[in-house]
Design a protein around this motif. Structure first.
Motif, PDB file in Angstrom:
ATOM      1  N   TRP A 266      -1.948  14.701   2.731  1.00 25.31           N
ATOM      2  CA  TRP A 266      -2.487  13.953   2.280  1.00 25.31           C
ATOM      3  C   TRP A 266      -3.858  13.939   1.135  1.00 25.31           C
ATOM      4  O   TRP A 266      -4.682  15.300   1.464  1.00 25.31           O
ATOM      5  CB  TRP A 266      -3.296  13.002   2.922  1.00 25.31           C
ATOM      6  N   ILE A 267      -3.466  13.408   0.289  1.00 28.76           N
ATOM      7  CA  ILE A 267      -4.311  14.168  -1.158  1.00 28.76           C
ATOM      8  C   ILE A 267      -5.644  12.905  -1.820  1.00 28.76           C
ATOM      9  O   ILE A 267      -4.598  11.807  -2.242  1.00 28.76           O
ATOM     10  CB  ILE A 267      -3.822  14.799  -1.932  1.00 28.76           C
ATOM     11  N   LYS A 268      -5.961  12.895  -1.544  1.00 26.42           N
ATOM     12  CA  LYS A 268      -6.832  11.946  -1.723  1.00 26.42           C
ATOM     13  C   LYS A 268      -7.000  11.257  -3.488  1.00 26.42           C
ATOM     14  O   LYS A 268      -6.886  10.197  -3.838  1.00 26.42           O
ATOM     15  CB  LYS A 268      -8.484  11.915  -1.679  1.00 26.42           C
ATOM     16  N   ARG A 269      -7.121  11.984  -4.285  1.00 26.03           N
ATOM     17  CA  ARG A 269      -6.736  11.391  -5.883  1.00 26.03           C
ATOM     18  C   ARG A 269      -5.507  12.663  -6.076  1.00 26.03           C
ATOM     19  O   ARG A 269      -5.996  13.451  -7.057  1.00 26.03           O
ATOM     20  CB  ARG A 269      -7.937  11.509  -5.774  1.00 26.03           C
TER      21      ARG A 269
ATOM     22  N   LYS B 231       0.583   3.547  -3.615  1.00 27.70           N
ATOM     23  CA  LYS B 231      -0.309   3.009  -2.524  1.00 27.70           C
ATOM     24  C   LYS B 231      -0.516   4.640  -1.138  1.00 27.70           C
ATOM     25  O   LYS B 231      -1.508   4.123  -0.673  1.00 27.70           O
ATOM     26  CB  LYS B 231      -0.302   2.134  -2.247  1.00 27.70           C
ATOM     27  N   ALA B 232       1.089   4.040  -1.182  1.00 25.51           N
ATOM     28  CA  ALA B 232       1.639   5.421  -0.138  1.00 25.51           C
ATOM     29  C   ALA B 232       0.923   6.105   0.339  1.00 25.51           C
ATOM     30  O   ALA B 232       0.358   6.998   0.957  1.00 25.51           O
ATOM     31  CB  ALA B 232       3.081   5.357   0.270  1.00 25.51           C
ATOM     32  N   LEU B 233       1.056   6.650  -1.273  1.00 23.48           N
ATOM     33  CA  LEU B 233       1.087   8.155  -1.382  1.00 23.48           C
ATOM     34  C   LEU B 233      -1.269   8.091  -1.514  1.00 23.48           C
ATOM     35  O   LEU B 233      -1.453   9.223  -0.641  1.00 23.48           O
ATOM     36  CB  LEU B 233       1.740   8.388  -3.636  1.00 23.48           C
ATOM     37  N   VAL B 234      -1.256   7.623  -2.398  1.00 22.44           N
ATOM     38  CA  VAL B 234      -2.891   8.004  -2.160  1.00 22.44           C
ATOM     39  C   VAL B 234      -3.247   7.042  -0.378  1.00 22.44           C
ATOM     40  O   VAL B 234      -5.169   7.477  -0.622  1.00 22.44           O
ATOM     41  CB  VAL B 234      -3.837   7.652  -2.906  1.00 22.44           C
ATOM     42  N   LEU B 235      -2.717   6.423   0.483  1.00 23.20           N
ATOM     43  CA  LEU B 235      -3.303   6.534   1.542  1.00 23.20           C
ATOM     44  C   LEU B 235      -2.684   7.477   2.727  1.00 23.20           C
ATOM     45  O   LEU B 235      -3.589   7.738   3.826  1.00 23.20           O
ATOM     46  CB  LEU B 235      -2.365   4.937   1.881  1.00 23.20           C
ATOM     47  N   GLY B 236      -1.553   8.588   2.019  1.00 21.11           N
ATOM     48  CA  GLY B 236      -1.455   9.604   3.069  1.00 21.11           C
ATOM     49  C   GLY B 236      -0.186   8.348   4.217  1.00 21.11           C
ATOM     50  O   GLY B 236      -0.286   9.412   5.213  1.00 21.11           O
ATOM     51  N   ILE B 237       0.062   7.781   3.898  1.00 21.65           N
ATOM     52  CA  ILE B 237       1.326   7.507   4.398  1.00 21.65           C
ATOM     53  C   ILE B 237       3.077   8.084   3.949  1.00 21.65           C
ATOM     54  O   ILE B 237       3.614   7.349   2.668  1.00 21.65           O
ATOM     55  CB  ILE B 237       1.699   5.975   4.203  1.00 21.65           C
ATOM     56  N   PRO B 238       3.736   8.103   4.307  1.00 23.73           N
ATOM     57  CA  PRO B 238       5.513   8.518   4.100  1.00 23.73           C
ATOM     58  C   PRO B 238       5.642   7.327   3.500  1.00 23.73           C
ATOM     59  O   PRO B 238       5.785   6.665   4.165  1.00 23.73           O
ATOM     60  CB  PRO B 238       5.592   8.853   4.974  1.00 23.73           C
ATOM     61  N   PRO B 239       6.000   7.447   2.345  1.00 25.63           N
ATOM     62  CA  PRO B 239       6.559   5.846   1.584  1.00 25.63           C
ATOM     63  C   PRO B 239       8.469   5.751   2.000  1.00 25.63           C
ATOM     64  O   PRO B 239       8.912   6.726   2.061  1.00 25.63           O
ATOM     65  CB  PRO B 239       6.955   6.179   0.434  1.00 25.63           C
ATOM     66  N   GLY B 240       8.884   4.797   2.763  1.00 27.23           N
ATOM     67  CA  GLY B 240       9.982   4.166   2.861  1.00 27.23           C
ATOM     68  C   GLY B 240      10.948   3.099   2.056  1.00 27.23           C
ATOM     69  O   GLY B 240      10.228   2.679   1.115  1.00 27.23           O
ATOM     70  N   LEU B 241      12.543   3.491   2.471  1.00 19.01           N
ATOM     71  CA  LEU B 241      12.825   2.671   1.948  1.00 19.01           C
ATOM     72  C   LEU B 241      13.509   1.811   2.538  1.00 19.01           C
ATOM     73  O   LEU B 241      13.779   1.908   3.827  1.00 19.01           O
ATOM     74  CB  LEU B 241      14.262   3.441   1.369  1.00 19.01           C
ATOM     75  N   PRO B 242      13.841   0.649   1.756  1.00 14.16           N
ATOM     76  CA  PRO B 242      14.721  -0.820   2.789  1.00 14.16           C
ATOM     77  C   PRO B 242      16.151   0.160   3.813  1.00 14.16           C
ATOM     78  O   PRO B 242      16.580   0.336   3.042  1.00 14.16           O
ATOM     79  CB  PRO B 242      15.027  -1.873   2.037  1.00 14.16           C
TER      80      PRO B 242
END
Lengths: 341, 260
Positions: free
Chosen positions: B3-6, B154-165
């Motif tokens: 996670w990187i804040k910015r 948004k996922a990046l800045v929240l530190g949540i791994p993004p996913g695809l449907p």
């Protein structure tokens, strides 16, 4: 039966009255296909149609519904209940039965505030329908609706025979049209229509309804699941067009400033691949055959045990929408045949 | 994913129409807020900055030249997170259609028999980014959807791994209230194509062409049969599948993997 007769002029003034006062969704044709749409003028309404491709559940249980807004800064939240005063007009008997089942589901236990509030503010008006080549409501006991609506319109040559289901419906009818008492000829015409409808079904279930939960209970290892599973796309279409499928997922979204979050519920479907997926990537129903078996069992067995009523109303929408021809009557009849042999 | 804040982010373009980068710039309402969440340090279409200290790299376009493969390896060394942006970089996209022919033939088709400078037109079979370097996340689509791109940010800045449907386009198509195009006698790639686009093409009167690529669990055999039942011949069926997914469908054939 207390029935009213409304002539064509009365019908137009009734619909105009509804449009002025309420948000009105009714059956009409879009590119030649029966659909529910927002209605602005009486002429747009097409009553007496085959089943709409999508069910009217979307007006009570929207595909995507905001449930909650909350602050990411202090955690405070505010529930959202968006329940417009609306009229659904053109509900077929099967749809009315389906809404009755959804009522049972969403009022179970503590009850679902969003659904209940929407439902309370929704006026249900039924109409007589025409079966298409997938319908089998006559086998499911849902061909006629005796309750569960505010008003029910039967189209006749010169007007409509209107059955009244609730006091709210009666007041509405009296306010916006000049209903007369239905006479014997009107009732006779309605019965003739019903007989014609009954003769026009091409599909049936070859067992009594009461037998179906047992038929399904004994068919868990039946080869039909593997066979239809190999054709299935796992696309969720059968779930979404079904008037009684009510599963949903909860998703959160945040605004880009990361200050506010929105919680939505979104339609989900048990035939979709990640429906039964849990942490670690494990999937309780990895194969399409398992997912289809689950869906069919929900309709004819699991929910019958839980809510006391089969959750298939015989509208045939799932068969119609299935691009690989998985037909709910064929599957059920195959299971019945093998259960008896 | 750390996670990187910015995060410092960069955009790179390989062989493509650059339409996916344009979709990023099309986030007009959100760009200002976006610029307070991330630092864009390299983005040819938007800034003169050309810094190499990025942490997240969005890569658009497929690899069709050796130089591009080299460039990717450099990016991989610098970036902590690599995200493909759009069909070309994710699945090879329509560029991979050229792989059916020899590089000499396609070069001649486009540049003639005597191109002014051979070095500039030299090319290799088209391939997705993941054939050359490891990819962390993928944003499919031709072009990408704004909402999905912003969701990844948004996922990046929240530190949540993004996913695809993991569901086909049909899922959202039904939710959008569309009449199935097959009902109208028209064939479509929705049943085997990864959803997440809200069935935008069907909603606006077209059909699904499959730009988001085949689902991992796509029932392609069933779909070949469905397309056949709706009047498409074998050639036409192959073309429909190939349009966006030819790289993976034919990978055992002509494409050779460049070593990572």
């Amino acid at each position: 039966m207390a029935g009213y007769f409304v002539d064509r002029r009365g019908f137009r003034s009734f619909v105009k009255g509804l449009v002025e006062r309420y948000l009105l969704y009714g059956t009409t044709l879009q590119e030649g296909f029966p659909v529910f749409k927002k209605i602005e003028t009486p002429e747009e309404l097409v009553l007496s149609s085959t089943p709409t491709h999508l069910s009217p559940k979307e007006f009570l249980f929207p595909p995507e519904e905001l449930l909650l807004r909350f602050s990411l800064e202090d955690g405070r939240g505010e529930p959202v209940v968006d329940a417009p005063e609306q009229v659904l007009m053109g509900l077929h008997p099967c749809d009315i039965h389906a809404i009755g089942l959804l009522d049972r589901v969403f009022s179970h236990g503590t009850g679902d505030v969003n659904y209940i509030e929407r439902r309370r503010r929704t006026i249900l008006i039924g109409t007589e329908c025409l079966p298409d080549e997938y319908c089998f409501c006559h086998s499911m006991g849902t061909m006629d609706a005796e309750e569960g609506f505010d008003l029910f319109f039967h189209e006749l040559k010169r007007g409509y025979l209107v059955r009244v289901g609730t006091e709210r419906g009666r007041r509405l009818l009296e306010r916006y049209s000049k209903p007369a008492r239905a006479d014997r000829t009107h009732l006779e015409e309605m019965r003739t229509h019903r007989e014609k409808k009954l003769e026009s079904f091409v599909r049936s279930i070859y067992a009594r309804r009461e037998e179906l939960p047992l038929v399904y209970a004994g068919s868990y290892e039946h080869p039909v699941w593997e066979r239809i599973g190999s054709r299935c796309y796992g696309c969720g279409s059968c779930n979404h067009v079904c008037p009684t499928c009510y599963c949903f997922d909860i998703r959160d979204d945040v605004t880009l400033d990361l200050k506010e979050a929105h919680r939505y519920r979104v339609w989900d479907g048990c035939t979709l691949e990640d429906f039964a997926k849990v942490a670690g990537g494990h999937n309780f129903r990895r194969h399409r055959s398992e997912r289809l078996r689950h869906r069919f069992n929900r309709k004819f067995r699991y929910l019958a045990d839980r809510f006391d009523g089969l959750f298939c109303v015989g509208c045939g929408r799932c068969s119609r929408t299935c691009l690989v021809g998985i037909n709910i009557t064929d599957v059920t009849n195959e299971l019945i045949r093998d259960a008896r042999s | 994913m750390r996670w990187i804040k910015r995060p410092r982010i960069a955009f790179f373009s390989l062989t493509s129409c650059e339409g996916c980068q344009l979709m990023v710039l099309n986030c007009e309402e959100e760009l200002r807020e976006l610029s307070t969440r991330v630092d864009v340090v390299n983005f040819r279409e938007a800034t003169d900055l050309k810094r190499d200290d990025y942490q997240v790299a969005f890569i658009e376009g497929s690899v069709t030249r050796e130089e591009e493969a080299e460039k990717l390896k450099e990016i991989r060394q610098r970036a902590e997170t690599i995200i493909t942006l759009g069909a070309c970089s994710t699945t090879g996209g329509i560029n991979a259609l050229k792989n059916r022919f020899s590089p000499e033939y396609v070069t001649e088709c486009v540049y003639g028999r005597n191109p002014p400078n051979r070095l500039l037109v030299e090319n290799i079979p088209a391939m997705p980014v993941e054939e050359v370097i490891e990819v962390d996340y993928r944003i499919p689509g031709c072009p990408v959807s704004k909402e999905e791109f912003l969701g990844f940010v948004k996922a990046l800045v929240l530190g949540i791994p993004p996913g695809l449907p993991e569901y086909p386009v049909c899922n959202e198509c039904k939710m959008e209230g569309n009449i199935c195009v097959f009902e109208k006698g028209v064939a479509c790639m929705g049943p085997v194509t990864r959803g997440g686009c809200r069935a935008v093409c069907v909603s606006f009167g077209s059909i699904c062409w499959g730009c988001r690529g085949l689902l991992d669990d796509a029932n392609t055999d069933a779909h070949r049969e469905t397309l056949g039942n709706h009047g498409l011949g074998d050639d036409e069926i192959t073309k429909r599948f190939d349009l966006y997914s030819s790289f993976y469908i034919h990978r055992k054939g002509r494409c050779t993997k460049t070593t990572t």
